[in-house]
Design a protein around this motif. Structure first.
Motif, PDB file in Angstrom:
ATOM      1  N   ASP A   1      92.757  47.043  86.533  1.00  0.00           N
ATOM      2  CA  ASP A   1      91.929  47.912  85.694  1.00  0.00           C
ATOM      3  C   ASP A   1      90.516  47.368  85.496  1.00  0.00           C
ATOM      4  OD1 ASP A   1      93.889  49.789  85.416  1.00  0.00           O
ATOM      5  OD2 ASP A   1      94.534  49.161  83.420  1.00  0.00           O
ATOM      6  N   ILE A   2      90.250  46.180  85.983  1.00  0.00           N
ATOM      7  CA  ILE A   2      88.899  45.616  85.932  1.00  0.00           C
ATOM      8  C   ILE A   2      88.095  46.185  87.093  1.00  0.00           C
ATOM      9  CG2 ILE A   2      87.539  43.504  86.115  1.00  0.00           C
ATOM     10  CD1 ILE A   2      89.874  42.012  84.790  1.00  0.00           C
ATOM     11  N   ASP A   3      86.899  46.647  86.792  1.00  0.00           N
ATOM     12  CA  ASP A   3      86.030  47.252  87.799  1.00  0.00           C
ATOM     13  C   ASP A   3      85.332  46.148  88.592  1.00  0.00           C
ATOM     14  OD1 ASP A   3      84.115  48.601  89.278  1.00  0.00           O
ATOM     15  OD2 ASP A   3      83.573  49.972  87.650  1.00  0.00           O
ATOM     16  N   LYS A   4      85.763  45.947  89.832  1.00  0.00           N
ATOM     17  CA  LYS A   4      85.237  44.851  90.647  1.00  0.00           C
ATOM     18  C   LYS A   4      83.791  45.077  91.079  1.00  0.00           C
ATOM     19  CE  LYS A   4      89.476  43.255  90.489  1.00  0.00           C
ATOM     20  NZ  LYS A   4      90.246  44.452  90.087  1.00  0.00           N
ATOM     21  N   SER A   5      83.272  46.297  90.888  1.00  0.00           N
ATOM     22  CA  SER A   5      81.854  46.519  91.172  1.00  0.00           C
ATOM     23  C   SER A   5      80.979  45.996  90.041  1.00  0.00           C
ATOM     24  CB  SER A   5      81.581  48.012  91.390  1.00  0.00           C
ATOM     25  OG  SER A   5      81.694  48.737  90.171  1.00  0.00           O
ATOM     26  N   LYS A   6      81.609  45.707  88.893  1.00  0.00           N
ATOM     27  CA  LYS A   6      80.872  45.220  87.729  1.00  0.00           C
ATOM     28  C   LYS A   6      81.008  43.715  87.517  1.00  0.00           C
ATOM     29  CE  LYS A   6      81.415  49.534  85.094  1.00  0.00           C
ATOM     30  NZ  LYS A   6      82.027  50.147  83.886  1.00  0.00           N
ATOM     31  N   VAL A   7      82.092  43.127  88.026  1.00  0.00           N
ATOM     32  CA  VAL A   7      82.356  41.719  87.778  1.00  0.00           C
ATOM     33  C   VAL A   7      83.209  41.145  88.898  1.00  0.00           C
ATOM     34  CG1 VAL A   7      84.455  42.109  86.409  1.00  0.00           C
ATOM     35  CG2 VAL A   7      83.059  40.062  85.980  1.00  0.00           C
TER      36      VAL A   7
ATOM     37  N   VAL B   1      99.604  32.016  91.976  1.00  0.00           N
ATOM     38  CA  VAL B   1      99.100  33.395  92.016  1.00  0.00           C
ATOM     39  C   VAL B   1      99.865  34.243  93.034  1.00  0.00           C
ATOM     40  CG1 VAL B   1      96.832  32.861  91.085  1.00  0.00           C
ATOM     41  CG2 VAL B   1      97.183  32.733  93.553  1.00  0.00           C
ATOM     42  N   ARG B   2     100.387  33.602  94.071  1.00  0.00           N
ATOM     43  CA  ARG B   2     101.218  34.350  95.029  1.00  0.00           C
ATOM     44  C   ARG B   2     102.511  34.798  94.365  1.00  0.00           C
ATOM     45  NH1 ARG B   2     105.349  32.589  97.872  1.00  0.00           N
ATOM     46  NH2 ARG B   2     104.753  30.391  97.627  1.00  0.00           N
ATOM     47  N   LEU B   3     103.151  33.897  93.620  1.00  0.00           N
ATOM     48  CA  LEU B   3     104.409  34.231  92.954  1.00  0.00           C
ATOM     49  C   LEU B   3     104.215  35.279  91.857  1.00  0.00           C
ATOM     50  CD1 LEU B   3     105.951  30.651  92.757  1.00  0.00           C
ATOM     51  CD2 LEU B   3     106.821  32.564  94.117  1.00  0.00           C
ATOM     52  N   LEU B   4     103.047  35.268  91.223  1.00  0.00           N
ATOM     53  CA  LEU B   4     102.748  36.271  90.200  1.00  0.00           C
ATOM     54  C   LEU B   4     102.417  37.632  90.819  1.00  0.00           C
ATOM     55  CD1 LEU B   4     100.570  34.155  87.741  1.00  0.00           C
ATOM     56  CD2 LEU B   4     102.781  35.205  87.199  1.00  0.00           C
ATOM     57  N   GLY B   5     102.157  37.637  92.130  1.00  0.00           N
ATOM     58  CA  GLY B   5     101.840  38.889  92.811  1.00  0.00           C
ATOM     59  C   GLY B   5     100.424  39.367  92.569  1.00  0.00           C
ATOM     60  N   ILE B   6      99.480  38.425  92.401  1.00  0.00           N
ATOM     61  CA  ILE B   6      98.097  38.804  92.074  1.00  0.00           C
ATOM     62  C   ILE B   6      97.067  38.113  92.963  1.00  0.00           C
ATOM     63  CG2 ILE B   6      98.619  39.360  89.658  1.00  0.00           C
ATOM     64  CD1 ILE B   6      97.531  36.565  88.911  1.00  0.00           C
TER      65      ILE B   6
ATOM     66  N   ASN C   1     104.412  39.699  87.929  1.00  0.00           N
ATOM     67  CA  ASN C   1     104.141  40.240  86.600  1.00  0.00           C
ATOM     68  C   ASN C   1     103.352  41.545  86.741  1.00  0.00           C
ATOM     69  OD1 ASN C   1     103.180  40.849  84.023  1.00  0.00           O
ATOM     70  ND2 ASN C   1     102.918  38.704  83.453  1.00  0.00           N
ATOM     71  N   PRO C   2     104.058  42.686  86.758  1.00  0.00           N
ATOM     72  CA  PRO C   2     103.378  43.985  86.943  1.00  0.00           C
ATOM     73  C   PRO C   2     102.360  44.282  85.849  1.00  0.00           C
ATOM     74  CG  PRO C   2     105.756  44.206  87.256  1.00  0.00           C
ATOM     75  CD  PRO C   2     105.524  42.846  86.686  1.00  0.00           C
ATOM     76  N   GLU C   3     102.639  43.869  84.601  1.00  0.00           N
ATOM     77  CA  GLU C   3     101.710  44.112  83.494  1.00  0.00           C
ATOM     78  C   GLU C   3     100.401  43.359  83.712  1.00  0.00           C
ATOM     79  OE1 GLU C   3     102.059  42.186  79.485  1.00  0.00           O
ATOM     80  OE2 GLU C   3     102.623  44.214  78.875  1.00  0.00           O
ATOM     81  N   LEU C   4     100.510  42.102  84.155  1.00  0.00           N
ATOM     82  CA  LEU C   4      99.319  41.303  84.449  1.00  0.00           C
ATOM     83  C   LEU C   4      98.540  41.919  85.603  1.00  0.00           C
ATOM     84  CD1 LEU C   4      97.531  38.760  84.222  1.00  0.00           C
ATOM     85  CD2 LEU C   4      99.190  37.576  85.686  1.00  0.00           C
ATOM     86  N   ARG C   5      99.259  42.340  86.638  1.00  0.00           N
ATOM     87  CA  ARG C   5      98.584  42.951  87.788  1.00  0.00           C
ATOM     88  C   ARG C   5      97.845  44.226  87.376  1.00  0.00           C
ATOM     89  NH1 ARG C   5      98.307  42.532  93.221  1.00  0.00           N
ATOM     90  NH2 ARG C   5      97.529  44.433  94.192  1.00  0.00           N
ATOM     91  N   LYS C   6      98.475  45.041  86.547  1.00  0.00           N
ATOM     92  CA  LYS C   6      97.840  46.284  86.098  1.00  0.00           C
ATOM     93  C   LYS C   6      96.562  45.981  85.321  1.00  0.00           C
ATOM     94  CE  LYS C   6      97.738  50.781  85.101  1.00  0.00           C
ATOM     95  NZ  LYS C   6      96.528  50.863  84.266  1.00  0.00           N
TER      96      LYS C   6
ATOM     97  N   GLN D   1      83.352  45.799  78.733  1.00  0.00           N
ATOM     98  CA  GLN D   1      82.315  46.276  79.658  1.00  0.00           C
ATOM     99  C   GLN D   1      82.735  46.180  81.119  1.00  0.00           C
ATOM    100  OE1 GLN D   1      82.310  43.443  77.933  1.00  0.00           O
ATOM    101  NE2 GLN D   1      80.881  41.900  78.712  1.00  0.00           N
ATOM    102  N   PHE D   2      83.773  45.387  81.395  1.00  0.00           N
ATOM    103  CA  PHE D   2      84.200  45.195  82.787  1.00  0.00           C
ATOM    104  C   PHE D   2      85.382  46.080  83.187  1.00  0.00           C
ATOM    105  CE2 PHE D   2      82.613  40.675  81.895  1.00  0.00           C
ATOM    106  CZ  PHE D   2      81.342  40.977  82.341  1.00  0.00           C
ATOM    107  N   PHE D   3      85.959  46.793  82.226  1.00  0.00           N
ATOM    108  CA  PHE D   3      87.166  47.573  82.501  1.00  0.00           C
ATOM    109  C   PHE D   3      86.837  49.022  82.822  1.00  0.00           C
ATOM    110  CE2 PHE D   3      89.045  43.856  80.700  1.00  0.00           C
ATOM    111  CZ  PHE D   3      90.327  43.796  81.236  1.00  0.00           C
TER     112      PHE D   3
END
Length: 236
Positions: A111-117, A134-139, A102-107, A232-234
């Motif tokens: 877009d979540i800032d991993k330094s914040k959350v 989660v492997r099949l979803l590609g995430i 799911n490319p939309e889900l992955r995007k 706040q996390f994006f």
């Protein structure tokens, strides 16, 4: 002789954690995974407990509503081997035919800032199923960890038991309930996490009826709405 001082370096503050449910949350109900799983569970009940189809469905529903997992009732009252059950139900699902990347889900997750959350998975499924999805979803590479229901450890810990949320916090390395954020499609799971002090979003997929009483602080129709409620996390 001069006095000696030791410079103390403060540990960096721990990041909040955004917990994601997996089934019927990271993929839609229209994927039919839930329907196929329910069919396999009903067949398992009928075969191993010698029940009619009608009685199997009834008991499956009763155990699910009472314990959050059908397998809990099977182990508690019928001495079923939970790992053998898992092999015939969860692991037997043809997920490769039902779940696609799911490319939309992955995007959205990228877009979540991993330094914040910190992103963490929290599921009532066993580890095999969780990792397959989660492997099949590609995430699978976007999450820092996974808290799952351990079928090899009886009695089970699963949502909405408060101890399951405590386990998730411990494994994710977070101490304060107010630093926990969550999204799940289960009304009961959202009520329980909100009661503990987690900031919770209940996912009610489009086309499904909205509950009369909102389960938690937030109620969303689509995961994309996390960009707004947890802005706040994006990154953007």
């Amino acid at each position: 002789m001069g006095s000696q001082t030791t410079e103390q370096v403060e540990a960096p503050p721990s990041r909040p954690v955004l917990f994601f449910d997996i089934d019927n949350c990271l993929y839609p109900k229209s994927s039919k995974v839930h329907d196929m799983m329910a069919k396999l569970i009903d067949e398992y009940f009928a075969k191993h407990l010698g029940l009619s189809e009608e009685d199997a469905i009834r008991l499956h529903t009763e155990y699910y509503e009472s314990y959050g997992l059908a397998i809990e009732g099977l182990v508690r009252y019928h001495q079923i081997d939970p790992l053998e059950y898992n092999a015939q139900v969860d692991d037997a699902l043809p997920l490769e035919d039902l779940i696609k990347p799911n490319p939309e889900l992955r995007k959205m997750l990228e877009d979540i800032d991993k330094s914040k959350v910190k992103l963490w998975l929290l599921t009532n499924a066993y580890v095999n199923h969780a990792r397959r999805v989660v492997r099949l979803l590609g995430i699978e590479d976007l999450f820092e960890g996974l808290t799952y229901c351990d079928y090899s450890s009886v009695p089970f810990l699963c949502k909405p038991q408060p101890a399951m949320y405590a386990k998730a916090m411990r494994e994710a390395g977070i101490e304060r309930h107010e630093d926990c954020y969550f999204i799940d499609d289960s009304y009961a799971n959202c009520v329980a996490s909100q009661k503990l002090g987690w900031t919770t979003a209940h996912l009610v997929e489009e086309g499904l009826p909205v509950p009369e009483t909102q389960a938690s602080k937030y109620q969303v129709r689509h995961l994309e709405e996390l960009r707004t409620i947890y802005s706040q996390f994006f990154k953007s």
